[in-house]
Motif scaffolding. Structure first.
Motif, mmCIF file in Angstrom:
data_model
loop_
_atom_site.group_PDB
_atom_site.id
_atom_site.type_symbol
_atom_site.label_atom_id
_atom_site.label_comp_id
_atom_site.label_asym_id
_atom_site.label_seq_id
_atom_site.Cartn_x
_atom_site.Cartn_y
_atom_site.Cartn_z
ATOM 1 N N LEU A 63 1.021 -1.119 0.062
ATOM 2 C CA LEU A 63 -0.148 -0.162 0.115
ATOM 3 C C LEU A 63 0.980 1.350 0.099
ATOM 4 O O LEU A 63 1.404 1.693 1.096
ATOM 5 N N ASN A 64 0.986 1.780 -1.141
ATOM 6 C CA ASN A 64 2.123 2.873 -1.438
ATOM 7 C C ASN A 64 1.443 4.208 -1.891
ATOM 8 O O ASN A 64 0.458 3.958 -2.495
ATOM 9 N N THR A 65 1.937 5.369 -1.538
ATOM 10 C CA THR A 65 1.141 6.392 -1.921
ATOM 11 C C THR A 65 2.230 7.435 -2.553
ATOM 12 O O THR A 65 1.958 8.375 -3.270
ATOM 13 N N ASN A 66 3.653 7.311 -2.230
ATOM 14 C CA ASN A 66 4.604 8.332 -2.931
ATOM 15 C C ASN A 66 5.798 7.745 -3.059
ATOM 16 O O ASN A 66 6.441 6.790 -2.044
ATOM 17 N N ASP A 67 6.141 7.708 -4.567
ATOM 18 C CA ASP A 67 7.584 7.199 -4.841
ATOM 19 C C ASP A 67 8.458 7.724 -4.564
ATOM 20 O O ASP A 67 9.727 7.232 -4.081
ATOM 21 N N ASP A 68 8.506 9.248 -4.110
ATOM 22 C CA ASP A 68 9.687 9.972 -3.480
ATOM 23 C C ASP A 68 9.312 10.778 -2.384
ATOM 24 O O ASP A 68 9.089 12.031 -2.579
ATOM 25 N N PRO A 69 9.123 10.338 -1.021
ATOM 26 C CA PRO A 69 8.610 11.126 0.051
ATOM 27 C C PRO A 69 9.519 12.001 0.333
ATOM 28 O O PRO A 69 9.364 12.687 1.608
ATOM 29 N N SER A 70 10.821 11.812 0.065
ATOM 30 C CA SER A 70 12.015 12.644 0.756
ATOM 31 C C SER A 70 11.768 13.993 0.602
ATOM 32 O O SER A 70 12.315 14.836 1.360
ATOM 33 N N LYS A 71 11.177 14.490 -0.469
ATOM 34 C CA LYS A 71 10.826 15.924 -0.806
ATOM 35 C C LYS A 71 9.573 16.420 -0.055
ATOM 36 O O LYS A 71 9.234 17.695 -0.376
ATOM 37 N N LEU A 72 8.883 15.616 0.810
ATOM 38 C CA LEU A 72 7.516 16.132 1.527
ATOM 39 C C LEU A 72 8.177 17.146 2.678
ATOM 40 O O LEU A 72 8.916 16.567 3.508
ATOM 41 N N VAL A 73 7.801 18.556 2.549
ATOM 42 C CA VAL A 73 8.056 19.379 3.558
ATOM 43 C C VAL A 73 6.638 19.978 4.272
ATOM 44 O O VAL A 73 5.794 19.651 3.730
ATOM 45 N N TYR A 74 6.869 20.524 5.434
ATOM 46 C CA TYR A 74 5.601 20.801 5.966
ATOM 47 C C TYR A 74 5.689 22.188 6.615
ATOM 48 O O TYR A 74 6.916 22.581 7.278
ATOM 49 N N ALA A 75 5.049 23.027 6.650
ATOM 50 C CA ALA A 75 4.713 24.514 7.156
ATOM 51 C C ALA A 75 3.612 24.414 8.203
ATOM 52 O O ALA A 75 2.581 23.897 7.904
ATOM 53 N N ASN A 76 4.064 24.615 9.308
ATOM 54 C CA ASN A 76 3.158 24.552 10.690
ATOM 55 C C ASN A 76 2.272 25.826 10.360
ATOM 56 O O ASN A 76 1.965 26.485 11.177
ATOM 57 N N THR A 77 1.291 25.640 9.668
ATOM 58 C CA THR A 77 0.191 26.594 9.475
ATOM 59 C C THR A 77 -1.197 25.974 9.081
ATOM 60 O O THR A 77 -0.983 24.844 8.150
ATOM 61 N N THR A 78 -2.183 26.490 9.231
ATOM 62 C CA THR A 78 -3.585 25.908 8.702
ATOM 63 C C THR A 78 -3.881 26.241 7.222
ATOM 64 O O THR A 78 -4.898 25.761 6.859
ATOM 65 N N THR A 79 -3.055 27.158 6.756
ATOM 66 C CA THR A 79 -3.469 27.585 5.439
ATOM 67 C C THR A 79 -2.545 26.779 4.444
ATOM 68 O O THR A 79 -2.544 26.997 3.015
ATOM 69 N N ASN A 80 -1.771 25.833 4.909
ATOM 70 C CA ASN A 80 -1.021 25.131 4.041
ATOM 71 C C ASN A 80 -1.771 23.974 3.326
ATOM 72 O O ASN A 80 -1.664 22.918 3.508
ATOM 73 N N LYS A 81 -2.397 24.447 2.269
ATOM 74 C CA LYS A 81 -3.455 23.763 1.571
ATOM 75 C C LYS A 81 -2.864 22.553 0.534
ATOM 76 O O LYS A 81 -3.254 21.450 0.413
ATOM 77 N N ASP A 82 -1.609 22.878 0.090
ATOM 78 C CA ASP A 82 -1.046 21.826 -0.754
ATOM 79 C C ASP A 82 -0.774 20.759 -0.120
ATOM 80 O O ASP A 82 -0.746 19.468 -0.448
ATOM 81 N N LEU A 83 -0.246 20.886 1.383
ATOM 82 C CA LEU A 83 -0.143 19.811 2.123
ATOM 83 C C LEU A 83 -1.279 19.021 2.365
ATOM 84 O O LEU A 83 -1.465 17.887 2.806
#
Length: 482
Positions: free
Chosen positions: A272-292
């Protein structure tokens, strides 16, 4: 590659049969085949290729003859997702421990689970919706689903006294995952919502044979189907891929353990896989980060903004609840690759009396067996040891790669299916291309496990996580009291 050769030959034989059928003169009538001629006929399997596939469980109270998702003017068609699967787990009979009728009603040993709105569709940018109303194609003509018979050569199981032998199996195999990840395989959305009730032992769990619902006409007639004994949740998996998964069924070899002796064995690889390259996933600690917020993720939410009009729609065909658009547990880019049994270490289904046994059998102290399963972790001092064949399955590698026949650009590399160790990763994770080891990112902008509340509540990011190289030495699950 055996699978592709078999599938290719199977398609060619079907084509040849079709051509010859249309080429014969019409004066010849069809004749019965003799047993002798049938005995000379061999079959490899069936190739399946779902194209533009989508489905959703909706109830009989739909507003039109077709799905409400195709009905113009509806604000939220998902409220009609009330078609359900009902599960009624029953625990052990505790009546002998009850000292009174009142005491018996407190023994909550039953459950009533209604799985509503089970849906499969193409993934999109909305992790709140259970169904996108878009079809997806699963695999290709060169890499389809396969339901086939096969043979694993020179296998030894359980004990040293067993001779190496060929084992025939019946398998269902998802399309293989590509090494270069160029195939658009993370394109599936899985959605459902459910109501689960805790019920007392003496409650009524009779089923209406027509509707599958409780025989009770409404909640007032069943004091056990109450909201305070219920959990309601929604699950959405967006950007999902099952490519590389397979299940093989076979008869096990002789064993000194009665439940393992020549019984039903399974070799299961669940990916059960969702992302072939998860190393590039970053997070902005805001509620408006709709891309994430709308990224490839598994989301479980429990807060409903509109809880419906009844305890559960199965009772009176009420509408499905509408869940909050943000609240819930988010597992970003989950990649889960589980090995449950293999041809050398079967996953068996057995019984003891009326009780069921599920067991990943113990790895015996037999070199011919454990060297096919264990991994030799090389270092500067030890070097390598090619006698140990075991390896770890993750999103990028799963054993020995498979190379299709051909030349130039027609050659395609697929990931293998013979790994013996499992891995689970969530969020921002890196992989060593040489050792195949996974490592969770520790940077401040890494993400993985996130809790979100409704409205403007600040999310809680717990970061990424990895469990790598898991080998099941022995696992046994047994029911009791049946």
């Amino acid at each position: 590659m055996t699978q592709f050769n078999h599938a290719k030959l199977f398609r060619q034989s079907c084509l040849a049969a079709a051509v010859s059928m249309f080429a014969v003169q019409s004066i010849f009538a069809l004749e019965n085949l003799s047993d002798a001629s049938l005995a000379e006929t061999t079959g490899e399997g069936i190739a399946l290729l779902p194209e533009n596939f989508k489905m959703v469980f909706q109830g009989p109270n739909d507003v039109s003859a077709s799905s409400s998702y195709n009905k113009a003017g509806l604000v939220d068609p998902s409220k009609y997702d009330t078609g359900f699967i009902r599960i009624i787990p029953v625990g052990e009979d505790y009546t002998k421990y009850a000292t009174s009728t009142e005491d018996l009603t407190k023994k909550r040993t039953k459950a009533d689970i209604f799985i509503y709105g089970l849906a499969l569709s193409e993934s999109d940018a909305n992790i709140n919706s259970r169904f996108s109303n878009k079809g997806f194609t699963w695999g290709s003509e060169a890499n389809p689903w396969l339901f086939r018979a096969g043979t694993a050569n020179s296998i030894k199981q359980f004990q040293a006294s067993n001779a190496n032998s060929d084992i025939s199996y019946l398998g269902i195999e998802a399309p293989l995952a590509r090494v270069d990840a160029s195939e658009a395989d993370n394109n599936i959305k899985l959605g459902l919502w459910l109501d689960a009730f805790s019920r007392s032992w003496n409650s009524n769990n009779k089923v209406d044979p027509i509707t599958g619902a409780p025989v009770t006409a409404n909640a007032a007639n069943d004091t056990d189907l109450l909201k305070d004994q219920r959990i309601r949740l929604q699950l959405v998996a967006n950007g999902l891929s099952l490519n590389g998964s397979q299940v093989r069924l076979f008869q096990t070899q002789a064993s000194n353990v009665a439940q393992q002796n020549k019984t039903l064995g399974m070799a299961t690889l669940l990916r059960l896989n969702t992302n072939d390259d998860p190393s590039k996933l970053v997070y902005a600690n805001t509620t408006t980060n709709k891309d994430l917020l709308n990224a490839k993720a598994l989301r479980i939410g429990t807060q409903a903004t509109n809880d419906g009009t009844a305890v559960t729609p199965a009772l009176d065909r009420s509408f499905a609840p509408i869940f909050d658009a943000n609240e819930g547990l988010y597992l970003y880019s989950p990649n889960i690759n589980l090995v449950l049994g293999n041809m050398y270490q079967p996953f068996i289904l057995g019984s003891e009396g009326k009780n069921i046994i599920l067991e990943v059998t113990r790895i015996p102290n037999v070199p011919e067996i454990y060297k096919q399963i264990y991994t030799y972790y090389a270092d500067v001092e030890k070097g390598t040891n090619t006698e140990y064949k075991g390896s770890t399955c993750n999103v990028a590698s799963c054993g020995t790669n498979i190379v299709t026949t051909g030349t130039g650009s027609s050659i395609v590399n697929y990931q293998g299916t013979n790994a013996t160790h499992s891995s689970i990763s969530i969020g921002s994770v890196t992989r060593d291309p040489v050792t195949n080891y996974l490592k969770a990112n520790t940077a401040l902008d890494s993400t993985g496990v996130v809790f979100r509340g409704s409205g403007t509540a600040a999310p809680v990011n717990l970061g990424s996580a990895v469990i790598d190289g898991v080998l099941i030495q022995h696992l046994k699950i047994k029911t009791t009291g049946l």
